[in-house]
Design a protein around this motif. Structure first.
Motif, PDB file in Angstrom:
ATOM      1  N   PHE A   1      43.405  39.812  33.009  1.00 57.16           N
ATOM      2  CA  PHE A   1      42.341  39.329  33.479  1.00 57.16           C
ATOM      3  C   PHE A   1      42.707  38.428  34.786  1.00 57.16           C
ATOM      4  O   PHE A   1      42.193  38.506  35.569  1.00 57.16           O
ATOM      5  N   ASP A   2      43.775  37.387  34.487  1.00 58.51           N
ATOM      6  CA  ASP A   2      44.206  36.657  35.360  1.00 58.51           C
ATOM      7  C   ASP A   2      44.642  37.304  36.408  1.00 58.51           C
ATOM      8  O   ASP A   2      44.845  36.565  37.651  1.00 58.51           O
ATOM      9  N   SER A   3      45.202  38.452  36.538  1.00 57.82           N
ATOM     10  CA  SER A   3      45.603  39.227  37.807  1.00 57.82           C
ATOM     11  C   SER A   3      44.588  39.961  38.495  1.00 57.82           C
ATOM     12  O   SER A   3      44.937  40.308  39.648  1.00 57.82           O
ATOM     13  N   LEU A   4      43.452  39.785  38.047  1.00 48.40           N
ATOM     14  CA  LEU A   4      42.516  40.373  39.044  1.00 48.40           C
ATOM     15  C   LEU A   4      42.022  39.410  39.817  1.00 48.40           C
ATOM     16  O   LEU A   4      42.315  38.170  39.940  1.00 48.40           O
ATOM     17  N   SER A   5      41.247  39.942  40.951  1.00 48.42           N
ATOM     18  CA  SER A   5      40.852  39.174  41.982  1.00 48.42           C
ATOM     19  C   SER A   5      39.716  37.957  41.750  1.00 48.42           C
ATOM     20  O   SER A   5      39.161  38.389  40.631  1.00 48.42           O
ATOM     21  N   LYS A   6      39.652  37.124  42.412  1.00 48.88           N
ATOM     22  CA  LYS A   6      38.540  35.944  41.805  1.00 48.88           C
ATOM     23  C   LYS A   6      37.341  36.571  42.042  1.00 48.88           C
ATOM     24  O   LYS A   6      36.446  36.294  41.068  1.00 48.88           O
ATOM     25  N   PRO A  36      35.732  40.556  28.440  1.00 41.84           N
ATOM     26  CA  PRO A  36      37.090  40.128  28.406  1.00 41.84           C
ATOM     27  C   PRO A  36      37.327  39.633  26.960  1.00 41.84           C
ATOM     28  O   PRO A  36      36.569  39.124  26.305  1.00 41.84           O
ATOM     29  N   HIS A  37      38.561  40.307  26.441  1.00 43.83           N
ATOM     30  CA  HIS A  37      38.988  39.728  24.907  1.00 43.83           C
ATOM     31  C   HIS A  37      40.369  39.154  25.067  1.00 43.83           C
ATOM     32  O   HIS A  37      41.174  39.702  26.176  1.00 43.83           O
ATOM     33  N   TYR A  38      40.874  38.800  23.940  1.00 40.07           N
ATOM     34  CA  TYR A  38      42.406  38.185  23.851  1.00 40.07           C
ATOM     35  C   TYR A  38      43.187  39.450  23.073  1.00 40.07           C
ATOM     36  O   TYR A  38      42.743  39.725  22.119  1.00 40.07           O
ATOM     37  N   LEU A  39      44.340  39.531  23.544  1.00 43.66           N
ATOM     38  CA  LEU A  39      45.247  40.155  23.285  1.00 43.66           C
ATOM     39  C   LEU A  39      46.562  39.293  22.858  1.00 43.66           C
ATOM     40  O   LEU A  39      47.080  38.791  23.559  1.00 43.66           O
ATOM     41  N   GLY A  40      46.566  39.038  21.547  1.00 45.89           N
ATOM     42  CA  GLY A  40      47.350  37.644  21.132  1.00 45.89           C
ATOM     43  C   GLY A  40      46.734  36.386  21.895  1.00 45.89           C
ATOM     44  O   GLY A  40      45.641  35.921  21.520  1.00 45.89           O
ATOM     45  N   GLN A  41      47.596  35.779  22.708  1.00 51.03           N
ATOM     46  CA  GLN A  41      47.039  34.513  23.675  1.00 51.03           C
ATOM     47  C   GLN A  41      46.812  35.017  24.885  1.00 51.03           C
ATOM     48  O   GLN A  41      46.478  34.149  25.831  1.00 51.03           O
ATOM     49  N   THR A  42      46.816  36.344  25.377  1.00 53.41           N
ATOM     50  CA  THR A  42      46.520  36.818  26.498  1.00 53.41           C
ATOM     51  C   THR A  42      45.133  37.193  26.789  1.00 53.41           C
ATOM     52  O   THR A  42      44.805  38.240  26.005  1.00 53.41           O
ATOM     53  N   LEU A  43      44.466  36.735  28.006  1.00 60.37           N
ATOM     54  CA  LEU A  43      43.154  37.468  28.155  1.00 60.37           C
ATOM     55  C   LEU A  43      43.148  38.614  28.970  1.00 60.37           C
ATOM     56  O   LEU A  43      43.816  38.860  29.986  1.00 60.37           O
ATOM     57  N   VAL A  44      42.537  39.775  28.553  1.00 55.94           N
ATOM     58  CA  VAL A  44      42.759  41.080  29.063  1.00 55.94           C
ATOM     59  C   VAL A  44      41.311  41.854  29.070  1.00 55.94           C
ATOM     60  O   VAL A  44      40.356  41.224  28.608  1.00 55.94           O
ATOM     61  N   GLN A  58      36.751  38.592  38.795  1.00 55.00           N
ATOM     62  CA  GLN A  58      36.945  37.753  37.599  1.00 55.00           C
ATOM     63  C   GLN A  58      35.486  37.150  37.222  1.00 55.00           C
ATOM     64  O   GLN A  58      34.864  37.196  36.542  1.00 55.00           O
ATOM     65  N   GLU A  59      35.006  36.601  38.711  1.00 55.03           N
ATOM     66  CA  GLU A  59      33.531  36.114  38.535  1.00 55.03           C
ATOM     67  C   GLU A  59      32.370  37.117  38.176  1.00 55.03           C
ATOM     68  O   GLU A  59      31.372  36.746  37.608  1.00 55.03           O
ATOM     69  N   SER A 109      32.862  24.950  52.003  1.00 55.20           N
ATOM     70  CA  SER A 109      33.506  26.253  51.716  1.00 55.20           C
ATOM     71  C   SER A 109      33.899  26.493  50.144  1.00 55.20           C
ATOM     72  O   SER A 109      33.642  27.409  49.641  1.00 55.20           O
ATOM     73  N   LEU A 110      34.685  25.341  49.680  1.00 56.34           N
ATOM     74  CA  LEU A 110      35.071  25.327  48.380  1.00 56.34           C
ATOM     75  C   LEU A 110      33.967  25.557  47.461  1.00 56.34           C
ATOM     76  O   LEU A 110      34.220  26.626  46.462  1.00 56.34           O
ATOM     77  N   TYR A 111      33.008  25.013  47.369  1.00 58.96           N
ATOM     78  CA  TYR A 111      31.838  24.868  46.621  1.00 58.96           C
ATOM     79  C   TYR A 111      31.076  26.482  46.604  1.00 58.96           C
ATOM     80  O   TYR A 111      30.917  26.788  45.611  1.00 58.96           O
ATOM     81  N   LEU A 112      30.740  26.847  47.803  1.00 52.63           N
ATOM     82  CA  LEU A 112      30.277  28.192  47.949  1.00 52.63           C
ATOM     83  C   LEU A 112      31.137  29.466  47.595  1.00 52.63           C
ATOM     84  O   LEU A 112      30.463  30.392  47.131  1.00 52.63           O
ATOM     85  N   ARG A 113      32.586  29.089  47.402  1.00 48.01           N
ATOM     86  CA  ARG A 113      33.155  30.070  46.576  1.00 48.01           C
ATOM     87  C   ARG A 113      33.274  29.713  45.210  1.00 48.01           C
ATOM     88  O   ARG A 113      34.102  30.603  44.449  1.00 48.01           O
ATOM     89  N   SER A 114      32.791  28.692  44.603  1.00 44.64           N
ATOM     90  CA  SER A 114      33.177  28.332  43.374  1.00 44.64           C
ATOM     91  C   SER A 114      32.198  29.386  42.293  1.00 44.64           C
ATOM     92  O   SER A 114      31.139  29.799  42.792  1.00 44.64           O
ATOM     93  N   TYR A 115      32.457  29.218  41.174  1.00 47.52           N
ATOM     94  CA  TYR A 115      31.577  30.047  40.053  1.00 47.52           C
ATOM     95  C   TYR A 115      30.128  29.650  39.995  1.00 47.52           C
ATOM     96  O   TYR A 115      29.316  30.759  40.108  1.00 47.52           O
ATOM     97  N   GLU A 116      29.809  28.544  39.956  1.00 48.13           N
ATOM     98  CA  GLU A 116      28.633  28.042  39.837  1.00 48.13           C
ATOM     99  C   GLU A 116      27.687  28.283  41.033  1.00 48.13           C
ATOM    100  O   GLU A 116      26.393  28.398  40.946  1.00 48.13           O
TER     101      GLU A 116
END
Length: 683
Positions: free
Chosen positions: A57-62, A2-10, A65-66, A266-273
């Motif tokens: 980028f932020d419109s993609l599913s979690k 991912p990279h920035y287009l102005g202030q937006t991550l795309v 994104q991960e 459940s929240l931890y197992l869905r977390s990024y780390e």
């Protein structure tokens, strides 16, 4: 990435297709579906007219994104410094020996390599922090505390990214002592009982809650969901189930863990780390997840042969039966462009080990060291990434890529091979949707090529390829470039690091300093030298009369090119070397025969001298046995008296003349029998 287009991550469409959407049409349909809705995937910029399609980028599913990786998430500071220390690999595998001549156990080698690599990273981080504080006029106080914290927090990264953990000391004061000792005594400081006094191999493990949850979620033979893990964790705390770490045989203690709600688990197992480790573990494609964080680079082609070899499988565009094409696995030296290793078969799975064996055979025959670096695909090589495909083992640097054509340089050469050489041959199969019309399927039926003919044809194509001009120097062939432009700093082939995995295994034993292997006799030595003197005696104490495992690999002629000896625990002992053979007839003896007899003479004399020394150290002794042989005197035979030895008094005869000559007069009576003769001679 991912990279920035102005202030937006795309992100670009190439990062989504075909990894998450099978084709651009499917991605386009989904973009249209959510175009006017408040949720779902959204465009950041339309494509076309020289513009590139960009997606928010932020419109993609979690999950997407991960998998791609969010650059806004901070990375651990030690990721900038940590890498496998190849010098540590060499030291613990080859250079260090205990005073008794034995090598380290395999588990100890792996643990020390990770710890040494970690300490090297900590030292680099320490230098960077000291420089920063000096530049800012700050105090040096407290740096060691920050290093301790960073080192132990990095264990979670090691486990997720490399499936290993360091075992550096968990006590702050002892950690400082360990770091100081490493600076002073380098790799040897990490070896417990390096002087041979005592040997302790203690494995220290941290029992963190997140680690336990990850192990329950991904360290199983099946795939439980988050609800299953929450129920199991509660049962574990209440003593209804027990959890055992299969690697360490450790029984987890519920008292060391706190109660957690199902939603927290459940929240931890869905977390990024958590998902970055558990998703890779459960999916079996950990390398693909790692590649999502690494940007593509433009790199210069190597100029020295041996700097890097690129390998991959391929199916030549010919059929030997209806619907059947043979498989090949090839390796191309990137500087010379020469094909230096190969293997073929009817199935893909049978290729990989044969390929690596052939690689070793070819380089041995050509008198070359193995390449410094390797790039390969993950599907067939992932099973070796924790054995000989680690940095510093068979190759100094290993790059395992996911199944992406643009990641491996060899894919570009396969196109040249397909359209530059194979296209002219009978039975060539065109691609129906090739961009060029000349490479598309024609109107005539493509004939089958017999399997054996196809093998010979493929080998002939390799010969043609290697004799074609090199891309960097058109005046010489690819193979000539390979022969004449080897990198001068290539390390010798480390047979100990891979022969156990690629070689044949023969159970044998050592008798009189000799072993049988492949219908010939072998002697003891190491690093290519036949041992004599103290080194030979040391080895004989270990292997003489014992069962041993010999791992060996044959060359292109079928002869053994290297044979290594291990004990039943997998510990390396020494090398097996061909027994030197001299000439029986002196007139036929060459210099080689003379050297062989001299070496075997020293080998034999070492054993003979040791035998004589041990023999001379033995003193004669007299054993007086006072043990009674009977337990009773109740049985007798009438007329037979019990024999009791007695000593008769010998009367001394006075001699009046010491110089008087003694005349022997033989007995005249002739007693018969052995006992009569005995008594006559003794009375």
């Amino acid at each position: 990435m991912p990279h920035y287009l102005g202030q937006t991550l795309v992100v670009t469409k190439d990062e989504l297709v075909p990894r998450f959407w099978s084709c651009y049409d499917n991605l386009g349909k989904e973009l249209s579906r959510y175009k006017n809705k408040q949720y779902g995937i959204k465009r950041a910029m339309l494509g076309g007219n020289g513009r590139q399609l960009l997606i928010l980028f932020d419109s993609l599913s979690k999950e997407v994104q991960e998998a791609i990786g969010d650059p806004r998430q901070p990375q651990h500071i030690l990721e900038n410094y940590y890498k496998i220390d190849t010098e540590a690999v060499d030291f613990y595998n080859n250079k260090f020996q205990y005073p008794d001549g034995s090598y380290l156990l395999p588990a100890t080698i792996e643990k020390n390599i990770i710890n040494a690599s970690m300490l090297q990273a900590v030292i680099k981080l320490e230098a960077a922090r000291e420089s920063e504080r000096i530049a800012k006029g700050g105090s040096m106080r407290g740096i060691a505390d920050t290093l301790y914290t960073d080192a132990h927090s990095f264990n979670a990264i090691l486990l997720k990214k490399f499936d290993v953990e360091h075992t550096l000391n968990g006590n702050l004061r002892r950690f400082k002592q360990q770091l100081k000792a490493f600076k002073e005594d380098s790799y040897k400081s990490l070896i417990k009982d390096a002087e041979g006094n005592i040997k302790k191999n203690a494995l220290k493990r941290d029992s963190q809650t997140d680690q336990l949850l990850n192990n329950l979620f991904a360290g199983r033979g099946h795939k439980p969901n988050a609800t299953d893990i929450a129920k199991e964790y509660e049962a574990f705390l209440n003593g209804y189930i027990e959890v055992v770490n299969e690697e360490s045989a450790e029984l987890y203690d519920p008292k060391q863990f706190k109660p957690l709600s199902p939603s927290t688990i459940s929240l931890y197992l869905r977390s990024y780390e958590s998902k970055i480790g558990t998703y890779a573990k459960r999916s079996g494609d950990r390398q693909k997840l790692m590649q999502g964080f690494i940007p593509y680079e433009s790199l210069e082609q190597p100029t020295f042969a041996g700097s890097m070899i690129s390998i991959d499988d391929r199916q030549p565009p010919f059929k030997y039966e209806n619907g059947q094409r043979m498989w090949w696995y090839l390796g191309i030296d990137l500087a010379s462009e020469a094909i230096t290793a190969w293997a073929y078969g009817k199935t893909k799975e049978e290729l990989i080990q044969n390929f690596y064996r052939q690689l070793v055979r070819n380089y041995h025959e050509w008198g070359m060291h193995l390449p410094d670096a390797l790039e390969c695909e993950s599907s067939l090589n992932s099973s070796f990434k924790n054995t000989f495909l680690q940095d510093g083992y068979m190759f100094q640097n290993v790059q395992i890529h996911p199944n992406s054509a643009r990641s491996k340089r060899i894919e570009r050469y396969y196109r040249d091979l397909r359209y530059g050489i194979e296209k002219e041959q009978e039975g060539w199969i065109a691609r129906p949707f090739a961009l060029s019309e000349s490479n598309q399927t024609g109107s005539t039926q493509v004939p089958l090529v017999p399997y054996e003919k196809l093998v010979q044809q493929s080998f002939a194509n390799i010969v043609t390829w290697n004799n074609m001009p090199n891309g960097q120097n058109k005046s010489i062939s690819r193979f000539e470039y390979f022969q004449n432009h080897q990198h001068p700093n290539l390390k010798p082939t480390n047979y100990k690091s891979f022969l156990k995995y690629l070689g044949e295994k023969t159970k044998s034993s050592c008798k009189a300093g000799l072993m049988k292997l492949q219908n010939s006799e072998w002697v003891l030595g190491d690093d290519g030298d036949i041992y004599t003197g103290e080194n030979l005696i040391r080895l004989l104490k270990v292997v003489e009369g014992k069962d041993i495992d010999i791992y060996w690999l044959d060359d292109n002629k079928g002869d053994v090119l290297k044979a290594l000896i291990y004990d039943s625990t997998g510990r390396y002992i020494c090398e097996a070397l061909p027994k030197p053979i001299g000439a029986k007839a002196p007139i036929e003896a060459t210099a080689k025969h003379i050297d062989a007899r001299e070496i075997m003479s020293r080998y034999r004399n070492t054993v003979t001298a040791y035998m004589q020394m041990q023999k001379n150290s033995i003193d004669r002794v007299t054993v007086i046995d006072n043990r009674k042989k009977t337990i009773s005197d109740t049985f007798t035979i009438p007329g037979i008296e019990k024999f009791v030895p007695r000593l008769d008094t010998v009367e001394e005869i006075e001699s009046h003349n010491e110089d008087e000559e003694f005349t022997y007069t033989p007995q005249t009576n002739k007693a018969s029998g052995l006992m009569s003769t005995f008594f006559k001679q003794t009375l």
